[in-house]
Design a protein around this motif. Structure first.
Motif, PDB file in Angstrom:
ATOM      1  N   LEU A 158      -7.698  15.867  35.415  1.00 48.46           N
ATOM      2  CA  LEU A 158      -9.144  16.068  35.344  1.00 48.46           C
ATOM      3  C   LEU A 158      -9.656  16.028  33.909  1.00 48.46           C
ATOM      4  CD1 LEU A 158      -9.808  18.755  38.071  1.00 48.46           C
ATOM      5  CD2 LEU A 158     -10.385  16.353  38.105  1.00 48.46           C
ATOM      6  N   THR A 159      -8.981  16.728  32.989  1.00 44.69           N
ATOM      7  CA  THR A 159      -9.532  16.820  31.632  1.00 44.69           C
ATOM      8  C   THR A 159      -8.905  15.837  30.659  1.00 44.69           C
ATOM      9  OG1 THR A 159      -7.936  18.426  30.867  1.00 44.69           O
ATOM     10  CG2 THR A 159      -9.882  19.287  31.930  1.00 44.69           C
ATOM     11  N   GLY A 160      -7.751  15.257  31.007  1.00 40.06           N
ATOM     12  CA  GLY A 160      -7.101  14.329  30.098  1.00 40.06           C
ATOM     13  C   GLY A 160      -6.303  14.989  28.996  1.00 40.06           C
ATOM     14  N   TYR A 161      -6.214  16.317  28.996  1.00 43.12           N
ATOM     15  CA  TYR A 161      -5.375  17.001  28.011  1.00 43.12           C
ATOM     16  C   TYR A 161      -3.919  16.887  28.438  1.00 43.12           C
ATOM     17  CZ  TYR A 161      -9.102  19.286  25.378  1.00 43.12           C
ATOM     18  OH  TYR A 161     -10.164  19.545  24.559  1.00 43.12           O
ATOM     19  N   LEU A 162      -3.102  16.222  27.602  1.00 45.12           N
ATOM     20  CA  LEU A 162      -1.697  15.996  27.961  1.00 45.12           C
ATOM     21  C   LEU A 162      -0.847  17.126  27.386  1.00 45.12           C
ATOM     22  CD1 LEU A 162       0.617  14.303  29.059  1.00 45.12           C
ATOM     23  CD2 LEU A 162       0.511  12.904  27.030  1.00 45.12           C
ATOM     24  N   SER A 163      -0.455  18.054  28.240  1.00 44.32           N
ATOM     25  CA  SER A 163       0.348  19.194  27.779  1.00 44.32           C
ATOM     26  C   SER A 163       1.824  18.856  27.892  1.00 44.32           C
ATOM     27  CB  SER A 163       0.028  20.424  28.617  1.00 44.32           C
ATOM     28  OG  SER A 163       1.100  21.326  28.576  1.00 44.32           O
ATOM     29  N   PHE A 164       2.565  19.093  26.814  1.00 45.26           N
ATOM     30  CA  PHE A 164       4.010  18.901  26.862  1.00 45.26           C
ATOM     31  C   PHE A 164       4.719  20.248  26.886  1.00 45.26           C
ATOM     32  CE2 PHE A 164       4.195  14.334  26.173  1.00 45.26           C
ATOM     33  CZ  PHE A 164       5.398  14.042  26.797  1.00 45.26           C
TER      34      PHE A 164
END
Lengths: 335, 405
Positions: B74-80
């Motif tokens: 949804l937000t495009g924040y790519l969490s690793f």
């Protein structure tokens, strides 16, 4: 005082490795605008070039000698290394110096790998979002490390430094330091110096720097910037590969070496500032030295576990206090 | 960058983003999903993986991927760093088993809660940056958690030996209700109903119901005004700010929700196997969630579950194969050829299945950025075009015979 000097020295070789990987990452990022998660894998491939060179040099020929018998009555096997058979004492030296020799092999091999990677995959991702670049290179890193695992096995393979460089030297009186680490430090300085000189004093380097600053204008001037960037990618691959090959006597390589270094070197790049070459180099050495200081018993007494997290902690603090990193340029990766 | 992702994935999600949220269709899809999940023991039979341990894994990783997708899709924040929340959830659940009760309910509550709290702390700091900086920050936090779990936090995490439930833990609540002491370490239960061991499918249905609930919540979020805000973050944060909306609280809220999903998944892991190890928190585990979500189709509702199922299925199936098995398969070929085929193909199966995974993943990112869901969409539209073109061809001939119409 000695303890402090020892810790600084200890940090230098690791810092050198970080700086070399971060240098390549920054070059790729600054020119191609690609976030390369497979860069750690290139470091690992370089290390395994050294392993293969050593393996090739120590190929043996086996002959049975009927005149000599082993204790259980079978003809004794005479094993001679092919390199010694063909080149005599020069061959012996060659085997001894397999790690430095492997650099000569690593340069063309890594250049080839880099060019194949860039032409075969990365070039299609210039216009794709950074998230896609991260994902595809992450996949590539998995593939590369699995190929290495299939060929060389899962165990780490130790490499030895040349006998003359395997001992320790006294840096100042009473402080013994492994010679090879010293060699690695000077090696990394040389490579960094050469790359910076190349960018600073050659026409090619000038075009690359111009391209890093403003790719569009350089393209408008009728310069084929893409071809130069391809070469830059190959150059970064060579740097990572050489760094990996020379690092093998310090840390025995195994297939996930690349992933371990990748995370750290990304942190280094971010701390140094995306797109800043001096920043990447400085951050590499600073973080290497900080890490070795954090490993001191005296420090660990007050901050237990600090040696495990110091690099990440520094990265978090830097990103929050100076979002562009130590020497980051304005407008890089800020959207 | 965010805008670019948005255009790329909005093409990939014909029914998640652009189609008007039709309540009836949603309800129907949800019912189909629930039935499909609950009937897994039946239709996985022919695939040879209808055993509880595997299906539980699908439910657990499905939940994790659904939660990750809420953030990334949804937000495009790519969490690793999602594996850290998973690990925290596992630890919290095992501690709840040790200190409070072997009942699964408090374990799930604590796992979810701690996952959320941890996400709140990390998200509060990480969300101050975007793009790759955000990825690196989450990665750094997760690696810190992993390293600390192995070293200094050993009293809490039990380090390399992993945290386990033992026979004489206090278990205050169980003791209060006069649970009978057992000779060995007790197993997690749901108000007296054993969930592991020889419980068979009960553990699976427990996890499956949780995942269906998680899916429902994710669907509601997708359709809500809140979900709209999250899509706005992905599309263009600047414009969002111009309209007087601050994107940070929305991003933080979804980050925490996503962390709670991961915490829930972690505590589900602890419920089906009361054990928590630090390797769950390593960044490669975070990478696995990313792989699942992208492979299935990020930004779509069903994609993450499909991706989790596909990866786990490949893992189980490909690891099964070894050289002798491949030799049997290719035995119809002449010896010399079959040897070569076997030795090449053995690279891709067994211990080397990660190679296959990496290759498939790369192909998906290159050619099918919308993952399995986009692939299915393309397939159905292709089929539809073929049938409709044959229809129109026949109607054309009909037109020719009756030009007046």
């Amino acid at each position: 005082m000695d303890a402090v000097i020892i810790q600084i020295l200890n940090g230098l070789d690791k810092g050198g490795a970080y700086a070399l990987i971060a240098l390549g990452l920054t070059l790729i990022f600054g020119t191609l605008g690609v976030v390369n998660f497979a860069h750690g894998a290139l470091f690992m491939l370089g290390a395994f070039v050294a392993v293969s060179v050593n393996g090739l040099l120590s190929l043996e020929s086996v002959t049975l000698d009927p005149t000599k018998l082993t204790p259980w009555g079978t003809p004794a096997e005479i094993r001679t290394k092919l390199a010694e058979e063909w080149f005599g004492t020069f061959g012996t030296t060659l085997i001894d110096y397999s790690v430095p020799v492997s650099i000569v092999v690593a340069i063309p091999v890594m250049l080839l790998i880099g060019l194949i990677m860039e032409r075969g995959l990365i070039q299609f991702f210039y216009k794709r979002p950074h998230a896609d670049q991260i994902l595809v290179t992450f996949g590539l890193a998995i593939v590369l490390q699995e190929i290495v695992k299939a060929i060389f096995g899962a165990n780490s393979i130790s490499q030895s430094a040349p006998a003359s460089l395997a001992g320790t030297i006294d840096v100042i009186s009473g402080v013994a330091y492994p010679t090879w680490r010293m060699v690695y430090f000077f090696f990394s300085l040389t490579v960094i110096g050469a790359v910076i000189a190349f960018l600073q004093f050659t026409t090619f380097g000038m075009v690359v720097r111009a391209g890093m600053a403003d790719r569009e204008t350089v393209g408008l001037l009728g310069i084929n910037i893409e071809r130069r960037f391809t070469i830059v990618f190959g150059l970064a691959a060579i740097i990572a590969g050489m760094a990996g090959a020379m690092y093998t006597p310090i840390l025995s390589p195994d297939y996930h070496l690349g992933m371990d270094f990748l995370v750290l070197s990304f942190v280094v790049v971010v701390v140094g500032g995306m797109g800043s070459i001096p920043g990447a180099v400085a951050a590499g050495f600073i973080l290497g030295i900080l890490q070795s200081f954090a490993a001191m018993e005296a420090v660990k007494q007050y901050f237990p576990g600090i040696d495990q997290i110091i690099i990440y902690l520094v990265a978090i603090v830097i990103l929050l206090v100076r979002p562009r990193g130590l020497m980051g340029r304005k407008g890089v990766m800020e959207t | 960058m965010n805008a670019a992702i948005a255009t790329a994935s909005s093409k990939a999600q014909p029914h998640a983003g652009e189609a008007p949220p039709n309540k009836g269709a949603d309800l129907r899809n949800f019912a189909i999903f629930a039935v499909a999940i609950l009937s897994m023991p039946l239709w996985l039979q022919p695939l040879g993986v209808a055993y509880p341990a595997f299906m539980q894994k699908i439910a657990i990783f499905g939940t994790l991927a659904i939660g990750f997708n809420l953030l990334f899709g949804l937000t495009g924040y790519l969490s690793f760093g999602h594996a850290a929340f998973l690990g925290v959830g596992s630890y919290a659940a095992v501690w709840s088993f040790k200190l409070l009760s072997m009942n699964a309910v408090p374990a799930l509550i604590f796992g979810t809660l701690f996952g959320g709290l941890f996400a709140l702390a990390i998200g509060f700091i990480s969300l101050r940056r975007t793009g790759i900086y955000f990825s690196i920050l989450t990665l750094a936090f997760a690696q810190m958690a992993y390293n600390l779990a192995y070293s200094v936090l050993t009293p809490i995490t039990n380090g390399e030996t992993a945290l386990q439930v033992v026979k004489d833990d206090p278990r205050v609540l169980d003791a209060m209700f006069g649970a009978v002491g057992t000779s060995s370490a007790p197993v997690p239960n749901l108000f007296g109903m054993a969930l592991t061991g020889d419980a068979g499918l009960i553990g699976f249905y427990f996890c499956a119901l949780l995942m269906i609930g998680a899916f429902y919540i994710s669907m509601r979020i997708f359709r809500s005004p809140f979900g709209m805000m999250l899509r706005a973050i992905k599309t263009n944060q600047q414009r969002m700010r111009f309209t007087g909306l601050n994107p940070r609280p929305y991003a933080l809220a979804v980050f925490v929700v996503s962390g709670m999903y991961a915490g829930l998944a972690g505590s589900m892991m602890a419920v089906v196997d009361p054990l928590a190890g630090a390797e769950r928190m390593q960044w490669t585990a975070s990478g696995e969630v990313v792989l699942m979500t992208i492979l299935g189709g990020s930004g779509t509702l069903i994609g993450p579950v499909l991706g989790a199922g596909a990866i786990k299925y490949f893992e189980v199936k490909l690891v099964e194969y070894n050289k002798t098995k491949l030799g049997e398969i290719f035995s119809f070929l002449p010896d010399s050829i079959s040897d070569a085929v076997v030795s090449v193909s053995s690279l891709f199966v067994g211990g080397g299945w990660h190679l296959t995974l990496g290759l498939i993943f790369m192909l998906v990112v290159i050619f099918l950025p919308g993952g399995i869901v986009q692939g299915l969409g393309k397939l159905t539209s292709w089929v539809r075009r073929r049938t409709s073109s044959s229809n129109s061809a026949s109607s054309k001939s009909a037109d020719a015979s009756q030009p007046a119409e």
